[in-house]
Design a protein around this motif. Structure first.
Motif, short mmCIF file in Angstrom:
data_model
loop_
_atom_site.label_atom_id
_atom_site.label_comp_id
_atom_site.label_asym_id
_atom_site.label_seq_id
_atom_site.Cartn_x
_atom_site.Cartn_y
_atom_site.Cartn_z
N GLU A 320 0.79 -1.10 -0.04
CA GLU A 320 -0.07 0.08 -0.08
C GLU A 320 1.02 1.16 0.06
N ALA A 321 0.70 2.19 -0.90
CA ALA A 321 1.29 3.45 -0.94
C ALA A 321 1.02 4.06 0.11
N LYS A 322 2.07 4.66 1.32
CA LYS A 322 1.78 5.11 2.30
C LYS A 322 1.73 6.65 2.02
N GLY A 323 0.79 7.34 2.86
CA GLY A 323 0.86 8.88 2.59
C GLY A 323 0.10 9.11 1.44
N GLU A 324 -0.40 8.53 0.51
CA GLU A 324 -1.00 8.87 -0.70
C GLU A 324 -2.59 8.70 -0.63
N GLU A 325 -3.06 9.73 -0.89
CA GLU A 325 -4.59 10.11 -0.80
C GLU A 325 -5.34 9.67 -2.14
N PRO A 326 -6.48 8.89 -1.97
CA PRO A 326 -7.12 8.46 -3.22
C PRO A 326 -7.45 9.52 -4.17
N GLU A 327 -7.61 9.46 -5.22
CA GLU A 327 -7.86 10.72 -6.05
C GLU A 327 -8.49 10.05 -7.52
N ARG A 328 -9.03 10.90 -8.57
CA ARG A 328 -9.64 10.31 -9.73
C ARG A 328 -8.36 10.23 -10.58
N ILE A 329 -8.48 8.92 -11.41
CA ILE A 329 -7.36 8.92 -12.13
C ILE A 329 -7.92 8.24 -13.58
N ASP A 330 -7.32 8.90 -14.53
CA ASP A 330 -7.20 8.60 -15.94
C ASP A 330 -6.58 7.29 -16.18
N PHE A 331 -7.40 6.28 -16.34
CA PHE A 331 -6.95 4.82 -16.32
C PHE A 331 -6.32 4.63 -17.63
N TRP A 332 -6.90 5.12 -18.79
CA TRP A 332 -6.07 4.97 -19.96
C TRP A 332 -4.53 5.60 -20.02
N SER A 333 -4.34 6.67 -19.38
CA SER A 333 -3.03 7.29 -19.34
C SER A 333 -2.34 6.38 -18.33
N LEU A 334 -2.86 6.04 -17.40
CA LEU A 334 -1.98 5.00 -16.49
C LEU A 334 -1.40 3.72 -17.21
N VAL A 335 -2.27 3.35 -17.97
CA VAL A 335 -1.78 2.13 -18.61
C VAL A 335 -1.03 2.30 -19.72
N ASP A 336 -1.22 3.48 -20.45
CA ASP A 336 -0.32 3.86 -21.50
C ASP A 336 1.25 4.10 -20.87
N SER A 337 1.26 4.79 -19.72
CA SER A 337 2.43 4.89 -19.11
C SER A 337 3.25 3.79 -18.87
N VAL A 338 2.61 2.64 -18.26
CA VAL A 338 3.36 1.44 -18.11
C VAL A 338 3.72 0.71 -19.38
N ALA A 339 3.06 0.85 -20.59
CA ALA A 339 3.01 -0.04 -21.70
C ALA A 339 4.26 0.82 -22.63
N ASP A 340 4.43 2.26 -22.30
CA ASP A 340 5.46 3.07 -23.03
C ASP A 340 6.89 2.59 -22.86
N GLY A 341 7.59 2.58 -23.84
CA GLY A 341 8.68 2.24 -24.04
C GLY A 341 9.43 1.02 -23.73
N ASN A 342 8.25 0.06 -23.75
CA ASN A 342 8.68 -1.22 -23.40
C ASN A 342 8.49 -2.08 -24.93
N PRO A 343 9.28 -2.48 -25.43
CA PRO A 343 8.88 -3.36 -26.88
C PRO A 343 8.25 -4.65 -26.78
N GLN A 344 8.15 -5.12 -25.65
CA GLN A 344 7.57 -6.49 -25.28
C GLN A 344 6.26 -6.21 -24.97
N VAL A 345 5.67 -5.08 -24.82
CA VAL A 345 4.32 -4.70 -24.38
C VAL A 345 3.65 -3.94 -25.78
N VAL A 346 2.29 -4.51 -26.12
CA VAL A 346 1.57 -3.97 -27.27
C VAL A 346 0.33 -3.35 -26.69
#
Length: 478
Positions: A320-346
């Motif tokens: 669990e991320a300590k000290g981090e408050e819940p917030e509204r998250i753009d899930f598409w951007s989050l997934v895109d940031s995880v996949a970005d720059g990794n040639p093994q991820v499409v």
């Protein structure tokens, strides 16, 4: 039969209320009906007794011819009256004890008026044809009172009759017929809506009361579910009935103790990792001194394994991320940031169709969840293919790989801490069986879940579901 029975406590209580209401209504109507029959019968006997007294007092002093004239003048349907030399009731034995007692009462009251004998019988309406009342047939121009009189007249023609024969001293018999009082139905077209309205009102009030009564328990249920997803959720409000306050207090106590236990585990893991860091650093420095020793490479590998295990255990205990408050998250951007720059991820995600995919949670924790699933697919399948979609209330992220998959019997077992499928997912390929556990725990904490399926063409599919944030559901569904 069991399928027809309710399964929830409010439904059972409502069923009992409705069944009790019906039982009370039916039993009450039955009792009222019986009482009305008994009281009507007593009233009819009283009316016959009084009619016999009035007729005898009118005729006892008259001559036989005068009695016939008086009887002819007083006879009107359905109260037929006649004077004859023979009784209308030929049998002298009473039909029952009630009639016998009434005959004795009549003779006792009328002896002083020259009455020698009295006979009374009850005859059914079908026993003989009675003349109808001489009342105008109903039409549309009749008033309310006149219509009710006509209806009552028709009812008198359908009721049983009481026949009485009373003998004077001179041998003449006074015979008269008196119809019984008709019983009006308890349920009529006028009263049935009233009964239905009262019953519906009772049921509606019962439903409202049950919802008010069980509302705290529904809140208790949702709170317990929330505690299962997020142990650090706010405690329950201890207000309401005494039973609910006791249950809420017990749940809050349980939650506090669980939080203490988890915090102790986190502190223990952190202290262990901190205390291990110093001796591990010393061992690494001393291994550097060995230089080209044959043991150096093996010991360095063992040391790396120890450090990896320590890091994995610490990561699992403090995911669990300590000290981090819940917030509204753009899930598409989050997934895109995880996949970005990794040639093994499409990532097959169209930004145009991903508008409104907003979830509510902690960014670091959700990123770790997605990263663990992607790393798992890359590690054991060589490549990860990501696809993002949504329903009316949730976001769906699918992650496909081309690995060997998982046996169906071990799909749930693989989510346990340190669980691995030995054929392909072992330490030699990396990992210690904590990535999927952490990913599912994070997803469930935010109201989602992680499920695994073997693909038809081979490989494994991981499905991550996350609820859409409030206010984003309608936009995403368009």
């Amino acid at each position: 039969m069991k399928l027809l029975l309710p399964r929830s406590l409010p439904a059972w209580v409502l069923l009992i209320v409705i069944a009790g209401l019906l039982a009370i209504q039916v039993s009450t109507l039955s009792i009222v009906s019986r009482e009305r029959v008994a009281s009507n019968n007593i009233l009819d006997l009283f009316r016959l007794n009084d009619r016999a007294l009035s007729l005898v007092k009118l005729m006892y002093a008259a001559s036989p011819e005068e009695r016939k004239h008086v009887a002819a003048g007083l006879s009107v349907a359905p109260y037929v009256l006649s004077i004859s030399d023979t009784p209308a009731i030929t049998a002298s034995i009473p039909a029952d004890d009630e009639m016998a007692e009434l005959e004795d009462v009549i003779v006792g009251r009328l002896t002083k008026f020259g009455v020698e004998e009295a006979r009374v019988r009850r005859e059914s309406a079908q026993a003989h044809e009675r003349p109808k009342h001489n009342i105008t047939e109903p039409d549309d121009n009749l008033g309310g009172i006149e219509r009710e009189l006509l209806d009552l007249s028709a009812d008198f023609n359908k009721t049983d009759t009481l026949v009485a024969s009373i003998e004077f001293k001179d041998g003449q018999w006074l015979n008269f017929v008196m119809p019984s009082t008709p019983l009006s139905p308890i349920l009529t077209t006028d009263s049935l809506p009233l009964y239905g309205s009262v019953a519906a009102l009772v049921v509606l009030l019962s439903i409202w009361s049950l919802r008010r009564l069980t509302a705290p328990y529904r809140a208790l249920e949702s709170a317990v579910r929330r505690i299962g997803d997020d142990l650090k959720s706010p405690p329950l409000a201890e207000r309401g009935s005494s039973e609910y306050k006791s249950a809420a207090r017990a749940v809050n106590t349980m939650q506090a103790r669980l939080r203490e236990y988890v915090e102790d585990r986190e502190l223990l893991a952190a202290a262990l990792a901190h205390d291990l860091r110093t001796p591990l650093t010393r061992i690494r420095l001393r291994l550097e001194l060995l230089r080209n020793s044959p043991l150096r490479k093996a010991l360095m590998q063992n040391l790396a394994d120890i450090e990896a295990i320590s890091s994995s255990v610490l990561d699992f205990a403090t995911y669990e991320a300590k000290g981090e408050e819940p917030e509204r998250i753009d899930f598409w951007s989050l997934v895109d940031s995880v996949a970005d720059g990794n040639p093994q991820v499409v990532f097959d995600g169209s930004r145009k169709h991903a508008r409104g995919l907003i979830c509510y949670g902690r960014t670091v924790a959700l990123r770790r969840c997605v990263t663990n699933l992607v790393d798992n697919a890359v590690k054991y399948g060589g490549k990860a293919r990501l696809a993002l979609s949504h329903g009316d209330t949730e976001i769906l992220l699918t992650i496909d790989d081309d690995g060997p998959g998982i046996p169906e019997g071990q799909m749930e077992k693989i989510f346990r801490p340190f669980a691995r499928v030995e054929a392909s997912r072992n330490r030699q390929t990396g990992g210690f069986g904590l990535g999927l556990t952490i990913a599912r725990n994070i997803a469930r904490r935010f109201g989602g879940d992680v499920r695994l399926h073997n693909r038809t063409g081979g490989g494994l599919r991981a499905e991550l579901t996350i609820p859409l944030a409030k206010g984003a559901q309608l936009h995403a569904a368009q």
